[in-house]
Motif scaffolding. Structure first.
Motif, mmCIF file in Angstrom:
data_model
loop_
_atom_site.group_PDB
_atom_site.id
_atom_site.type_symbol
_atom_site.label_atom_id
_atom_site.label_comp_id
_atom_site.label_asym_id
_atom_site.label_seq_id
_atom_site.Cartn_x
_atom_site.Cartn_y
_atom_site.Cartn_z
ATOM 1 N N ARG B 68 0.859 -1.186 0.000
ATOM 2 C CA ARG B 68 0.000 0.000 0.000
ATOM 3 C C ARG B 68 0.892 1.232 0.000
ATOM 4 N NH1 ARG B 68 -3.851 -1.288 4.966
ATOM 5 N NH2 ARG B 68 -2.113 -2.632 5.512
ATOM 6 N N ARG B 69 0.479 2.233 -0.751
ATOM 7 C CA ARG B 69 1.333 3.396 -0.945
ATOM 8 C C ARG B 69 0.604 4.681 -0.635
ATOM 9 N NH1 ARG B 69 3.811 5.448 -6.705
ATOM 10 N NH2 ARG B 69 1.614 5.768 -7.085
ATOM 11 N N GLN B 70 1.255 5.579 0.043
ATOM 12 C CA GLN B 70 0.687 6.903 0.276
ATOM 13 C C GLN B 70 1.624 7.939 -0.336
ATOM 14 O OE1 GLN B 70 -2.304 7.933 1.668
ATOM 15 N NE2 GLN B 70 -1.638 9.897 0.857
ATOM 16 N N HIS B 136 -3.742 18.141 3.896
ATOM 17 C CA HIS B 136 -3.866 16.770 3.414
ATOM 18 C C HIS B 136 -4.552 15.899 4.471
ATOM 19 C CE1 HIS B 136 -1.550 13.689 0.715
ATOM 20 N NE2 HIS B 136 -2.835 13.486 0.692
ATOM 21 N N LEU B 140 -7.794 13.543 3.941
ATOM 22 C CA LEU B 140 -7.776 12.084 4.102
ATOM 23 C C LEU B 140 -8.658 11.624 5.245
ATOM 24 C CD1 LEU B 140 -3.987 11.353 3.569
ATOM 25 C CD2 LEU B 140 -5.844 10.944 1.968
ATOM 26 N N GLY B 141 -8.744 12.451 6.272
ATOM 27 C CA GLY B 141 -9.487 12.012 7.446
ATOM 28 C C GLY B 141 -10.978 12.219 7.329
ATOM 29 N N ARG B 142 -11.393 13.292 6.676
ATOM 30 C CA ARG B 142 -12.802 13.649 6.759
ATOM 31 C C ARG B 142 -13.534 13.925 5.462
ATOM 32 N NH1 ARG B 142 -14.545 10.858 10.491
ATOM 33 N NH2 ARG B 142 -14.004 11.366 12.621
ATOM 34 N N LYS B 143 -12.831 13.911 4.339
ATOM 35 C CA LYS B 143 -13.548 14.208 3.104
ATOM 36 C C LYS B 143 -13.977 12.947 2.372
ATOM 37 C CE LYS B 143 -11.709 18.831 2.232
ATOM 38 N NZ LYS B 143 -11.031 19.702 1.243
ATOM 39 N N GLU B 147 -15.305 14.777 -2.684
ATOM 40 C CA GLU B 147 -14.667 15.983 -2.169
ATOM 41 C C GLU B 147 -13.151 15.945 -2.356
ATOM 42 O OE1 GLU B 147 -17.971 16.816 1.376
ATOM 43 O OE2 GLU B 147 -16.088 15.804 1.826
ATOM 44 N N ALA B 175 -4.827 8.492 -7.025
ATOM 45 C CA ALA B 175 -5.457 7.624 -6.034
ATOM 46 C C ALA B 175 -4.583 7.502 -4.787
ATOM 47 C CB ALA B 175 -5.723 6.255 -6.633
ATOM 48 N N ASP B 176 -3.298 7.294 -4.982
ATOM 49 C CA ASP B 176 -2.412 7.102 -3.834
ATOM 50 C C ASP B 176 -2.187 8.398 -3.061
ATOM 51 O OD1 ASP B 176 -2.211 4.424 -4.300
ATOM 52 O OD2 ASP B 176 -0.312 4.529 -5.353
ATOM 53 N N GLY B 179 -5.800 8.711 -1.137
ATOM 54 C CA GLY B 179 -6.234 7.616 -0.277
ATOM 55 C C GLY B 179 -7.421 6.865 -0.862
ATOM 56 N N LEU B 180 -7.459 6.721 -2.181
ATOM 57 C CA LEU B 180 -8.561 6.041 -2.863
ATOM 58 C C LEU B 180 -7.991 5.009 -3.832
ATOM 59 C CD1 LEU B 180 -10.602 9.266 -3.806
ATOM 60 C CD2 LEU B 180 -11.146 7.651 -1.966
ATOM 61 N N THR B 181 -8.863 4.372 -4.606
ATOM 62 C CA THR B 181 -8.409 3.474 -5.667
ATOM 63 C C THR B 181 -8.568 4.186 -7.007
ATOM 64 O OG1 THR B 181 -10.610 2.547 -5.944
ATOM 65 C CG2 THR B 181 -9.117 1.418 -4.415
#
Lengths: 219, 219
Positions: B68-70, B136, B140-143, B147, B175-176, B179-181
């Motif tokens: 997994r990559r961020q 960021h 990542l935490g709340r959107k 969004e 995506a990375d 935080g999505l695909t």
DNA sequence: CGACGCTTTGACAAACTTCAATCCCCGTGG
DNA sequence: CCACGGGGATTGAAGTTTGTCAAAGCGTCG
């Protein structure tokens, strides 16, 4: 002085920050009390003060217009917060429980400590912020709910370094830090308990039964 | 110098960073070329070099053991990256496309620029990092997925400030970062197009049709 | 033209959230 | 001392969002 030396020094100072800041900040500024949930400073306010937790715990938050909340971090005894290089608070800060906070005018600290020491202090604080934020980024972007909660408990236990760890915050604060809902946090906690990885004596106190398993689950 | 003055100066310098760094860094260091996807530096490597994009785009990434990559951020022309106050890279950096990068030894820059200018430069860079990271964090935490994608396009358009914006990265990189695909990113893009908010001329180039709607969707 | 890589789309599955009910802890007052 | 009440926490059921897997589309480059 070479860059390597200065970086080494910055690194060295990070470990000493508590001592260094307490030496310099000792006797300066005002000691203020904040009740649980009281705001210490607001988002987008001017930041000409520097804060240090004497007792209690502080959280920093950012809120969206529709009420969704992201917690940036928690600050414990002797930790500095509210150091904003741009002179403007990017998050608001609130007392998690009744708190005693040392508040120092940045300009006063600067005058007393001198350019060098003041720079190192704010530098170290900013650095730690960045470190935190970047770890937090991976957690929010790529970890599952179970991994987030495991990471959180692990982080807390290493920061506290006691056998039985006390959770200073409620489930809502954990959820808003981890980008989850309270229900999901609660479920993950029960899951961790069923797996005999941690054990909760009460909702606010736990013990790690199987640290290596917890580390594995936190990735 | 008072703290207020130094904060003002830091703020002022943020706006000038490009010019200031180019003035100081001009003619220093080495110009290196990196092919698409080539690593510029690795995570946990020593950081005694400072980088600046001459042409192309760079991404910083952190990878988990299971792949997994961020992505921490993207860096465009004239932007500095790889400035690590702790002397150790927290992310790895890779060329998003063929890149030309100015690489300067931190110690050399320090020697030439002097303590003050060097400090301001790294300070400003670290600051910008922190700002980015904290925005960021909320994303990542709340959107929601929609969004996040809206925020991303908006951010890109303001950074580029052209009518038609070119996406330098593919869907996987978006995506990375978000935080999505790739599939979710793709769906959100189609959705934004259907809503007549943006229009894609090709997969790598878009135009904002309704900026206020996009702002609203980005929260 | 054909092959390859990236993107889009669809159908389905899993993860997480929402809503609602219940529980539990703790402090308060009878 | 015990009943009562309230806030936070847990649990369950159902719903929504996002991820997964698979197939098809599209563009580019030999």
């Amino acid at each position: 002085m070479t860059q390597t030396q200065s970086l080494d020094e910055a690194t060295r100072l990070r470990g000493e920050t508590k001592a260094a800041s307490s030496d310099i900040m000792m006797g300066m500024g005002v000691r203020m009390s904040f009740a649980k949930d009281e705001e210490i400073y607001g988002q987008d306010e001017d930041a000409d003060l520097i804060y240090r937790v004497i007792s209690g715990v502080v959280r920093t938050t950012r809120i969206m217009s529709d009420g969704r909340r992201q917690i940036g971090g928690f600050y414990y005894s002797d930790e500095m917060f509210g150091v904003e290089p741009d002179g403007r608070h990017r998050f608001s800060a609130e007392a998690l429980c009744d708190c005693s906070i040392l508040v120092v005018k940045a300009s006063a600290l600067h005058a007393v400590a001198g350019d060098g020491a003041f720079g190192r202090l704010t530098w170290a604080a900013t650095n730690r912020e960045l470190d935190r934020a970047q770890d937090h980024l991976l957690l929010l972007g790529r970890k599952t709910a179970a991994e987030r909660v495991a990471s959180f408990l692990l982080d807390l236990s290493t920061r506290r370094a006691t056998e039985a760890v006390t959770l200073p915050m409620g489930r809502q604060d954990m959820a808003d830090y981890l980008g989850l809902t309270i229900e999901t946090v609660s479920r993950m906690l029960t899951q961790l308990q069923s797996a005999m990885v941690v054990e909760f004596a009460s909702t606010r106190s736990f013990r790690i039964c199987n640290r290596s398993a917890l580390v594995r689950m936190a990735q």
